[in-house]
Write a protein that holds these residues in place. Structure first.
Motif, short mmCIF file in Angstrom:
data_model
loop_
_atom_site.label_atom_id
_atom_site.label_comp_id
_atom_site.label_asym_id
_atom_site.label_seq_id
_atom_site.Cartn_x
_atom_site.Cartn_y
_atom_site.Cartn_z
N TYR A 1 0.25 -7.75 -10.11
CA TYR A 1 -0.73 -6.81 -9.57
C TYR A 1 -1.32 -7.29 -8.25
O TYR A 1 -1.86 -6.49 -7.48
CB TYR A 1 -1.86 -6.59 -10.58
CG TYR A 1 -1.37 -6.03 -11.89
CD1 TYR A 1 -1.10 -4.67 -12.03
CD2 TYR A 1 -1.18 -6.85 -13.00
CE1 TYR A 1 -0.65 -4.16 -13.23
CE2 TYR A 1 -0.73 -6.35 -14.20
CZ TYR A 1 -0.46 -5.00 -14.31
OH TYR A 1 0.00 -4.49 -15.50
N GLY A 2 -1.25 -8.59 -7.97
CA GLY A 2 -1.81 -9.14 -6.74
C GLY A 2 -3.21 -9.66 -6.96
O GLY A 2 -3.93 -9.26 -7.88
N ALA B 1 -5.10 0.00 -11.99
CA ALA B 1 -3.75 -0.01 -11.44
C ALA B 1 -3.06 1.32 -11.71
O ALA B 1 -3.44 2.07 -12.60
CB ALA B 1 -2.94 -1.16 -12.04
N PHE B 2 -2.06 1.61 -10.92
CA PHE B 2 -1.20 2.78 -11.09
C PHE B 2 -1.96 4.11 -11.09
O PHE B 2 -1.74 4.96 -11.97
CB PHE B 2 -0.40 2.67 -12.40
CG PHE B 2 0.35 1.38 -12.56
CD1 PHE B 2 1.40 1.06 -11.72
CD2 PHE B 2 -0.01 0.48 -13.56
CE1 PHE B 2 2.10 -0.13 -11.87
CE2 PHE B 2 0.69 -0.71 -13.73
CZ PHE B 2 1.75 -1.02 -12.88
N PRO B 3 -2.82 4.37 -10.12
CA PRO B 3 -3.56 5.65 -10.13
C PRO B 3 -2.68 6.86 -9.88
O PRO B 3 -3.07 7.99 -10.22
CB PRO B 3 -4.58 5.47 -9.00
CG PRO B 3 -3.94 4.49 -8.06
CD PRO B 3 -3.20 3.53 -8.95
N CYS B 4 -1.48 6.64 -9.31
CA CYS B 4 -0.61 7.78 -9.00
C CYS B 4 0.68 7.78 -9.81
O CYS B 4 1.54 8.64 -9.59
CB CYS B 4 -0.25 7.76 -7.50
SG CYS B 4 -1.66 7.92 -6.39
N LEU B 5 0.84 6.81 -10.72
CA LEU B 5 2.11 6.70 -11.44
C LEU B 5 2.36 7.94 -12.28
O LEU B 5 1.57 8.29 -13.15
CB LEU B 5 2.11 5.45 -12.32
CG LEU B 5 3.46 5.12 -12.96
CD1 LEU B 5 4.48 4.75 -11.89
CD2 LEU B 5 3.33 3.99 -13.97
N ASP B 6 3.49 8.58 -12.02
CA ASP B 6 3.84 9.83 -12.68
C ASP B 6 4.97 9.64 -13.69
O ASP B 6 5.02 10.31 -14.72
CB ASP B 6 4.25 10.86 -11.63
CG ASP B 6 4.63 12.19 -12.24
OD1 ASP B 6 3.74 12.85 -12.80
OD2 ASP B 6 5.81 12.58 -12.15
N PRO C 1 0.79 -1.24 0.00
CA PRO C 1 0.00 0.00 0.00
C PRO C 1 0.82 1.28 0.00
O PRO C 1 0.33 2.33 -0.43
CB PRO C 1 -0.82 -0.11 1.29
CG PRO C 1 -0.02 -1.00 2.18
CD PRO C 1 0.66 -1.98 1.27
N SER C 2 2.08 1.23 0.49
CA SER C 2 2.86 2.45 0.63
C SER C 2 3.94 2.61 -0.42
O SER C 2 4.64 3.63 -0.44
CB SER C 2 3.52 2.48 2.03
OG SER C 2 2.56 2.34 3.06
N PHE D 1 -1.06 -1.16 -6.87
CA PHE D 1 -0.05 -0.10 -6.78
C PHE D 1 -0.71 1.25 -6.48
O PHE D 1 -0.57 2.21 -7.24
CB PHE D 1 0.76 -0.01 -8.08
CG PHE D 1 1.58 -1.23 -8.36
CD1 PHE D 1 2.80 -1.44 -7.73
CD2 PHE D 1 1.12 -2.20 -9.25
CE1 PHE D 1 3.55 -2.57 -7.98
CE2 PHE D 1 1.87 -3.33 -9.51
CZ PHE D 1 3.09 -3.53 -8.88
N PRO D 2 -1.42 1.36 -5.36
CA PRO D 2 -2.19 2.59 -5.09
C PRO D 2 -1.35 3.83 -4.86
O PRO D 2 -1.85 4.94 -5.02
CB PRO D 2 -2.99 2.22 -3.83
CG PRO D 2 -2.17 1.17 -3.16
CD PRO D 2 -1.58 0.37 -4.28
N SER D 3 -0.05 3.65 -4.48
CA SER D 3 0.78 4.81 -4.15
C SER D 3 1.97 5.00 -5.09
O SER D 3 2.70 5.98 -4.96
CB SER D 3 1.30 4.70 -2.71
OG SER D 3 0.25 4.57 -1.79
N LEU D 4 2.17 4.07 -6.03
CA LEU D 4 3.38 4.08 -6.85
C LEU D 4 3.45 5.34 -7.73
O LEU D 4 2.52 5.66 -8.45
CB LEU D 4 3.43 2.83 -7.74
CG LEU D 4 4.79 2.55 -8.39
CD1 LEU D 4 5.80 2.15 -7.33
CD2 LEU D 4 4.67 1.46 -9.44
N LYS D 5 4.63 6.01 -7.67
CA LYS D 5 4.83 7.23 -8.45
C LYS D 5 5.90 7.07 -9.53
O LYS D 5 5.82 7.72 -10.57
CB LYS D 5 5.22 8.38 -7.51
CG LYS D 5 4.10 8.82 -6.59
CD LYS D 5 4.48 10.06 -5.81
CE LYS D 5 3.31 10.57 -4.97
NZ LYS D 5 3.66 11.81 -4.23
#
Length: 645
Positions: free
Chosen positions: A536-537, A571-576, A515-516, A546-550
Motif C-alpha cells: 500500500y505504500g 485503499a481502493f476507492p475506485c476498484l470496480d 497516482p494514475s 491505489f487512488p485510481s485503481l479500477k
C-alpha cells in the motif's frame, strides 16, 4: 450481440441517439428495432440528412421531424463564439457587420456558421479576407445548402491543410481510422513537410487538430477531390479514370491482379481491406505509388514479389495480419524512401530483411504480435530517423546489442526480449530508456530459463524508463526484488502495470503510491507468500492507497496465503473489478467497499471472506469456477452476496 445488448438494457429506460446516419440497409434497421422497441418508456432519436433512413426507422410518418435552420440571432451567436474567441466582437465593429451578412448566407446551418467562424478567427486583422468570403461566387453555386459555406472554408485553407483534408475522401463514409494511421498516410503522400526540428509525426498531429477544430466534413472532401479518388464498391472494377491517384476498397475480391489497375499509372495510394491472393509482379508498373496498404480484416494469404523494389517512391507498406508470411523479400531493403513498414500480427514472420540498416528513410517498423520473430537485423541503430520499433531482440553479436537503441528517438510501444543475455547494469543503461520521453508502452522480457539473481537485479536497475510511461510489463524477471525505480514509485503517469512470472520475488513494491494506476495484473509470482502493508505504500495519496485503481487481477500464485488489510476505506476507492485465479492458499482479503465485480477461479475457500458478507456491499456481479468447497457453502447459505441494485 443482440442478446448481450438486450441483457444490458432489459431493466433500464434509455435514450439512444444515433447521429448523422446514412446506412440504408433495411434488414439491419429491422433487426435493430426488434431489440429496442419492446422496452416501454425508452426513446430513440435518429438524426440524418437522408429521408429514406428516417422513414425506415420511423414507425409513422408523423414521427419524422424536419428541422429548420437556426434563427439569424442563434446563427450569429454560434459564428461569433468561433470567430471572436476572446468574446470581444465589439472591438471589431466593421467585421461584425460583414460577419452578420455572411451568417445570413449560411442559411441557418450550424456547421456552416461554425466552420466559417473558425476560419475567420485567424483573420481578425484582415478585413479583405472577410469581404472575400462574403462576396465569393461560391454562394451562387446550386449545391446542397451545406456545401457552399464549407467549400469557402476549404478554399481558404493553406495548401498543406487542403491536401490532408481531401485525402480523407479515400475512406468510405462512416469509416473509423486511427489518428496516427492517418498521419502516416499524409506523410507517405508528401502532405506533411519538415518544419525546423519538429518531427513529421508531431507536425501531422498539429494538422489533424487544426482540421478537427475547423469542423470540416466527409461530404466536402468527396466534393473537392473529384475523380482523383476511386472507391471500389462493386464486385468488378471498371477502368479507372486516367487521373486516379487514390484507390480504396474493403470488398473481398482480387483487385491487385486486375490488369486495369496497372494501366492507371498515376496512382499514388492503394488501400485494401481484403486481399485473397499474391500481389502481381506487375505492381512494379505503378512507379509513382507512395502508399500500399494490404491490411486484411481477416487472415488471407499475401505473397510479395521481389519486383516491389522497383517502387522507388513507396513510403508506406502495410502487410499486417497475414497468416502466411514467414520472410520478406530482401529486395524491400532497396526501397530508399520507405518510411513505414507495418507487419503487425504476422504470427509466422521469422526474419526481417538483413540489410534493413540501409533504409535511411525508415521511421516506423511495427512488428507488434510477431511472436515467431527470432532476431532483428544487424545495425538497426543506424536508422537515425526511426521512431517506432515494436520489438527489439537482444543478441550477443555486434550490431544486435542493446546499445543499438541508444540514439533512437523511439515513441509508442517497445518490447525488449532476451534481456537475460545482458551481463550488467552498464549494458542495460546503453538502451538510454530514461531519455525516451515519447515512449508510452514498455515491455521487458527475460528468457524463461533460470537466471542469475544478482545479474537480473543489476540489469533491471539500468532499464529505468522516462516518467511519461503509461504501460509497463515485466516478464520472467528472476530477481528477488524489483528495481528501485519501481520501489520508489517514480512512474507517476503509469496507467497499467503487469508483473508476470517474476518467480523469485518475495515481496510486492509499494504500488499503492502510483497516482494514475488503473489496471494491475500480477501472475506467476511463486515465491510470494504475503501481500503485506508495503504493497500500500508508506504514505497515501489524498488519503487513499491505489487512488485510481479500477481492475486488479491476481493469478497463479500457489504460495500466496495472506493479503493484509488497511484501515477500512483507506485503499481502493475506485476498484470496480477483482479477479483471483489459481491462488489456492489465499484465505484472508482486505475489505473492498466499492467492488462491483468479483471473479474467483480454483480457490480453496470453504466460505466467503467476511468482508464480502457485510450489509451494504456494492457487489453486483459474481462469477465462481472450480471452487468445490465454496459450492457446498453457497448451497447451504441463505446469505445474499449480491446487492439489490
Amino acid at each position: 450481440m443482440q442478446k448481450k445488448l438486450r441483457d444490458i438494457i432489459c431493466e433500464e429506460r434509455f435514450l439512444l441517439v444515433l447521429d448523422d446516419v446514412w446506412n440504408e440497409d433495411r434488414e439491419k434497421w429491422d433487426s435493430m428495432k426488434q431489440i429496442v422497441t419492446c422496452f416501454i418508456g425508452s426513446k430513440i432519436i435518429v438524426t440524418t440528412r437522408n429521408e429514406t433512413v428516417a422513414l425506415m426507422m420511423g414507425e409513422l410518418h408523423d414521427s419524422l421531424l424536419h428541422l429548420t435552420g437556426l434563427s439569424d440571432s442563434d446563427s450569429w451567436s454560434l459564428f461569433e463564439s468561433q470567430a471572436f474567441v476572446s468574446g470581444r466582437s465589439e472591438e471589431h465593429p466593421n467585421l461584425v457587420a460583414i460577419g452578420k451578412e455572411i451568417v445570413k448566407k449560411c442559411g441557418g446551418v450550424p456547421l456552416a456558421a461554425k466552420a466559417l467562424g473558425s476560419l475567420l478567427c485567424l483573420k481578425r486583422e484582415e478585413e479583405a479576407s472577410w469581404l472575400s468570403v462574403r462576396d465569393s461566387q461560391i454562394w451562387e453555386q446550386k449545391e446542397d445548402e451545406i456545401v457552399p459555406a464549407l467549400r469557402l472554408s476549404y478554399t481558404n485553407l493553406p495548401t498543406h491543410l487542403r491536401q490532408c483534408f481531401f485525402f480523407c475522401a479515400v475512406f468510405p463514409k462512416g469509416f473509423t481510422i486511427k489518428k496516427e494511421e492517418l498521419i502516416l498516410f499524409w506523410m507517405a503522400n508528401g502532405f506533411v513537410t519538415p518544419n525546423g526540428t519538429m518531427e513529421l509525426e508531431d507536425i501531422g498531429n498539429e494538422i489533424f487538430n487544426d482540421l478537427l477544430w475547423r469542423s470540416m466534413v466527409h461530404d466536402l472532401a468527396r466534393s473537392v477531390i473529384g475523380n482523383k479518388c476511386y472507391i471500389v464498391d462493386g464486385e468488378k472494377t471498371k477502368n479507372f479514370p486516367p487521373l486516379t491517384r487514390y484507390i480504396s476498397s474493403h470488398l473481398p475480391f482480387l483487385l491487385l491482379n486486375d490488369q486495369s489497375l496497372f494501366k492507371a499509372k498515376t496512382i499514388r495510394t492503394i488501400l485494401l481491406g481484403n486481399v485473397f491472393s499474391s500481389v502481381s509482379s506487375n505492381i512494379k508498373k505503378l512507379r509513382y505509388l507512395r502508399c500500399l496498404d494490404l491490411n486484411p480484416s481477416v487472415f488471407h494469404v499475401i505473397k510479395i514479389p521481389h519486383s516491389i523494389c522497383n517502387l522507388k517512391q513507396l513510403r508506406y507498406l502495410n502487410l499486417s495480419n497475414s497468416n502466411s508470411i514467414e520472410t520478406l523479400p530482401e529486395s524491400i531493403s532497396y526501397l530508399p524512401n520507405l518510411q513505414t513498414l507495418k507487419l503487425r500480427n504476422c504470427y509466422k514472420l521469422r526474419n526481417l530483411p538483413k540489410d534493413m540498416r540501409k533504409m535511411s528513410s525508415l521511421r516506423h517498423v511495427d512488428t507488434y504480435g510477431c511472436r515467431s520473430l527470432t532476431c532483428v537485423p544487424i545495425g538497426i541503430g543506424e536508422l537515425s530517423c526511426l521512431q517506432t520499433l515494436s520489438i527489439f531482440i537482444v543478441g550477443n553479436e555486434e550490431g544486435r546489442r542493446l546499445s543499438e537503441l541508444s540514439n533512437l528517438k523511439l515513441r509508442g510501444e517497445l518490447l525488449i526480449k532476451q534481456l537475460n543475455l545482458l551481463r550488467n547494469a552498464s549494458d542495460a543503461k546503453q538502451a538510454n530508456l530514461k531519455r525516451k520521453k515519447n515512449l508510452i508502452e514498455l515491455s521487458l522480457s527475460w528468457g524463461d530459463d533460470d537466471g542469475d539473481v544478482e545479474m537480473h537485479e543489476e540489469v533491471s536497475e539500468g532499464l529505468e524508463p522516462h516518467g511519461n510511461l503509461k504501460y509497463l510489463r515485466i516478464r520472467h524477471y528472476e530477481g528477488l526484488r524489483f528495481p528501485g525505480w519501481i520501489q520508489n514509485s517514480l512512474l507517476t503517469n503509469l496507467v497499467k502495470l503487469s508483473l508476470s512470472n517474476c518467480r523469485r520475488c518475495e515481496n510486492l513494491p509499494p504500488l499503492g503510491q502510483l497516482p494514475s494506476l488503473k489496471d494491475l495484473w500480477i501472475s506467476g509470482m511463486r515465491a510470494l507468500k504475503q501481500i503485506d502493508n508495503e504493497f500500500y505504500g508508506n504514505s497515501t495519496l489524498n488519503g487513499f492507497s491505489f487512488p485510481s485503481l479500477k481492475c486488479l487481477w491476481l493469478r497463479d500464485m500457489e504460495n500466496l496465503d495472506m493479503w493484509a488489510s488497511v484501515e477500512e476505506g483507506g485503499a481502493f476507492p475506485c476498484l470496480d473489478e477483482l479477479r483471483i485465479e489459481r491462488c489456492p492458499k489465499l484465505i484472508t482479503l482486505p475489505c473492498f467497499l466499492h467492488l462491483t465485480t468479483l471473479n474467483i477461479n480454483d480457490l480453496d475457500w470453504s466460505s466467503f471472506p467476511e468482508s464480502f458478507l457485510r450489509d451494504g456491499n456494492a457487489l453486483q456481479q459474481l462469477e465462481i469456477r472450480h471452487c468445490n468447497k465454496l459450492g457446498v457453502f453457497l448451497r447451504s447459505s441463505t446469505i445474499s452476496l449480491l446487492s439489490s441494485h
